[in-house]
Write a protein that holds these residues in place. Structure first.
Motif, PDB file in Angstrom:
ATOM      1  N   LYS A 199       4.428   4.034  -2.487  1.00  0.00           N
ATOM      2  CA  LYS A 199       5.512   4.770  -1.830  1.00  0.00           C
ATOM      3  C   LYS A 199       6.144   5.705  -2.869  1.00  0.00           C
ATOM      4  N   PRO A 200       5.533   6.872  -3.090  1.00  0.00           N
ATOM      5  CA  PRO A 200       6.030   7.792  -4.122  1.00  0.00           C
ATOM      6  C   PRO A 200       7.345   8.449  -3.731  1.00  0.00           C
ATOM      7  N   ASP A 201       8.159   8.731  -4.743  1.00  0.00           N
ATOM      8  CA  ASP A 201       9.392   9.485  -4.555  1.00  0.00           C
ATOM      9  C   ASP A 201       9.045  10.959  -4.728  1.00  0.00           C
ATOM     10  N   ILE A 202       8.910  11.659  -3.629  1.00  0.00           N
ATOM     11  CA  ILE A 202       8.451  13.045  -3.664  1.00  0.00           C
ATOM     12  C   ILE A 202       9.417  13.935  -4.449  1.00  0.00           C
ATOM     13  N   GLN A 229      -4.921  17.227 -17.082  1.00  0.00           N
ATOM     14  CA  GLN A 229      -3.963  17.351 -15.993  1.00  0.00           C
ATOM     15  C   GLN A 229      -3.470  15.967 -15.579  1.00  0.00           C
ATOM     16  N   GLY A 230      -2.194  15.905 -15.216  1.00  0.00           N
ATOM     17  CA  GLY A 230      -1.625  14.622 -14.829  1.00  0.00           C
ATOM     18  C   GLY A 230      -0.361  14.789 -14.013  1.00  0.00           C
ATOM     19  N   PHE A 231       0.285  13.668 -13.711  1.00  0.00           N
ATOM     20  CA  PHE A 231       1.469  13.667 -12.860  1.00  0.00           C
ATOM     21  C   PHE A 231       2.598  12.871 -13.517  1.00  0.00           C
ATOM     22  N   MET A 232       3.816  13.148 -13.082  1.00  0.00           N
ATOM     23  CA  MET A 232       5.003  12.394 -13.469  1.00  0.00           C
ATOM     24  C   MET A 232       5.780  12.066 -12.202  1.00  0.00           C
ATOM     25  N   GLY A 233       6.741  11.143 -12.328  1.00  0.00           N
ATOM     26  CA  GLY A 233       7.583  10.825 -11.191  1.00  0.00           C
ATOM     27  C   GLY A 233       7.756   9.330 -11.032  1.00  0.00           C
ATOM     28  N   ARG A 234       8.245   8.958  -9.876  1.00  0.00           N
ATOM     29  CA  ARG A 234       8.548   7.558  -9.582  1.00  0.00           C
ATOM     30  C   ARG A 234       7.766   7.111  -8.356  1.00  0.00           C
ATOM     31  N   CYS A 235       7.230   5.905  -8.423  1.00  0.00           N
ATOM     32  CA  CYS A 235       6.482   5.382  -7.279  1.00  0.00           C
ATOM     33  C   CYS A 235       6.716   3.881  -7.169  1.00  0.00           C
ATOM     34  N   ARG A 236       6.995   3.431  -5.949  1.00  0.00           N
ATOM     35  CA  ARG A 236       7.124   2.000  -5.686  1.00  0.00           C
ATOM     36  C   ARG A 236       5.815   1.484  -5.106  1.00  0.00           C
ATOM     37  N   TYR A 237       5.380   0.346  -5.599  1.00  0.00           N
ATOM     38  CA  TYR A 237       4.165  -0.293  -5.104  1.00  0.00           C
ATOM     39  C   TYR A 237       4.560  -1.626  -4.462  1.00  0.00           C
ATOM     40  N   SER A 238       4.311  -1.737  -3.166  1.00  0.00           N
ATOM     41  CA  SER A 238       4.670  -2.947  -2.427  1.00  0.00           C
ATOM     42  C   SER A 238       3.417  -3.729  -2.067  1.00  0.00           C
ATOM     43  N   PHE A 239       3.557  -5.046  -2.039  1.00  0.00           N
ATOM     44  CA  PHE A 239       2.450  -5.909  -1.625  1.00  0.00           C
ATOM     45  C   PHE A 239       2.428  -6.030  -0.105  1.00  0.00           C
ATOM     46  N   THR A 240       1.245  -6.072   0.441  1.00  0.00           N
ATOM     47  CA  THR A 240       1.119  -6.316   1.878  1.00  0.00           C
ATOM     48  C   THR A 240       1.487  -7.776   2.164  1.00  0.00           C
ATOM     49  N   PRO A 241       1.900  -8.100   3.385  1.00  0.00           N
ATOM     50  CA  PRO A 241       2.289  -9.477   3.702  1.00  0.00           C
ATOM     51  C   PRO A 241       1.186 -10.505   3.448  1.00  0.00           C
ATOM     52  N   ASP A 242      -0.079 -10.084   3.583  1.00  0.00           N
ATOM     53  CA  ASP A 242      -1.177 -11.041   3.410  1.00  0.00           C
ATOM     54  C   ASP A 242      -1.743 -11.062   1.995  1.00  0.00           C
TER      55      ASP A 242
END
Length: 283
Positions: A199-202, A229-242
């Protein structure tokens, strides 16, 4: 594992590239070379990068020249270094000694930095496992602080987005290269895709082209810059329920490890520096 925070102050106002990691890397390598040329050569030539070196973090002024920023005199800047290989204690000793005990200046292309303070943080692999054992959250918040350049397999193509498989497979590869016997993590690429959601913070997302090296152009007989080439920023990684508990624990360990190892390639040249927050719930 060690994380070294070096506080520095510019002697005068001078300019550095927006991506100053390559200059910082060259300056630190020169310090190591002055103490132990063999270690310096091994770091420079090694295919397995066990040390990550960040860029300067602090307040900068704008420069009239394209691609440059200006350091402020007497402003305090932070430089972060991570050492992950238990067998590379020698790197730490030969790097920290001239900086900490001799207070050697860090000389960049256009000016010098006075070392103000050095802080050493040491964490064991068992420490990471104990911290993760107490964590029951479902989200990993990763801040990509410097351009992160993740190459796709054995190609020249780099990822331009914090895609979950690319990010965590990169960290997994670094972990398995340096972890002690019995600590290897076995996760298939498909599992990162199946059990994680990015879930990246655009608003914070940016892309960059950064100088990571120079090579001799034999035809023109002068140094030729190499960019990635690369990227910067903030991203949330969530686990799926299973997502299995074993997978959750392993991925959380990898996330914490990445603060020491960096993510992607050219981590010794300032790329791939990250900060990680374990969130109990998504805000």
């Amino acid at each position: 594992m060690r994380q070294i925070l070096i506080k520095v102050r510019p002697k005068d106002a001078f300019e550095v590239p927006h991506s100053d990691g390559y200059q910082v890397y060259s300056a630190l390598l020169a310090l190591i070379n002055s103490k132990n040329p063999e270690v310096s050569e091994r770091i420079h030539d090694s295919l397995v990068r066990t040390m990550s070196i960040g860029s300067l973090y602090g307040k900068f002024e704008r420069s009239d020249k394209k691609g440059l920023k200006r350091l402020v005199p007497d402003e305090l800047y932070t430089l972060r270094i991570g050492v992950t290989d238990p067998h590379e204690e020698e790197i730490f000793q030969t790097l920290i000694y001239p900086i900490l005990l001799e207070r050697r200046d860090i000389m960049l292309d256009r000016g010098g930095l006075d070392v103000d303070h050095v802080e050493d943080k040491q964490v064991s692999y068992d420490d990471l496992f104990r911290r993760v054992a107490e964590y029951r959250g479902s989200t990993l918040d990763i801040r990509f602080l410097t351009p992160t350049c993740i190459q796709y397999k054995n190609s020249d193509v780099t990822e331009m987005f914090p895609q979950r498989i690319a990010v965590f497979h990169s960290i997994l590869s670094k972990w398995n290269q340096v972890c002690p016997e019995g600590y290897r993590i076995d996760i298939k690429r498909d599992e990162f895709g199946r059990y994680l959601i990015e879930k990246p913070d655009i608003r914070s997302y940016k892309t960059h082209s950064v100088l990571v090296s120079t090579v001799l152009d034999r035809i023109k007989d002068h140094p030729r810059p190499i960019f990635k080439q690369g990227f910067m920023g903030r991203c949330r990684y969530s686990f799926t329920p299973d997502a299995p508990r074993s997978f959750r624990n392993a991925v959380t360990i990898l996330a914490l490890f990445s603060e020491f190892s960096g993510i992607g390639s050219s981590v010794t040249r300032g790329c791939g520096q990250v900060g990680v927050i374990l969130e109990e719930k998504v805000t």
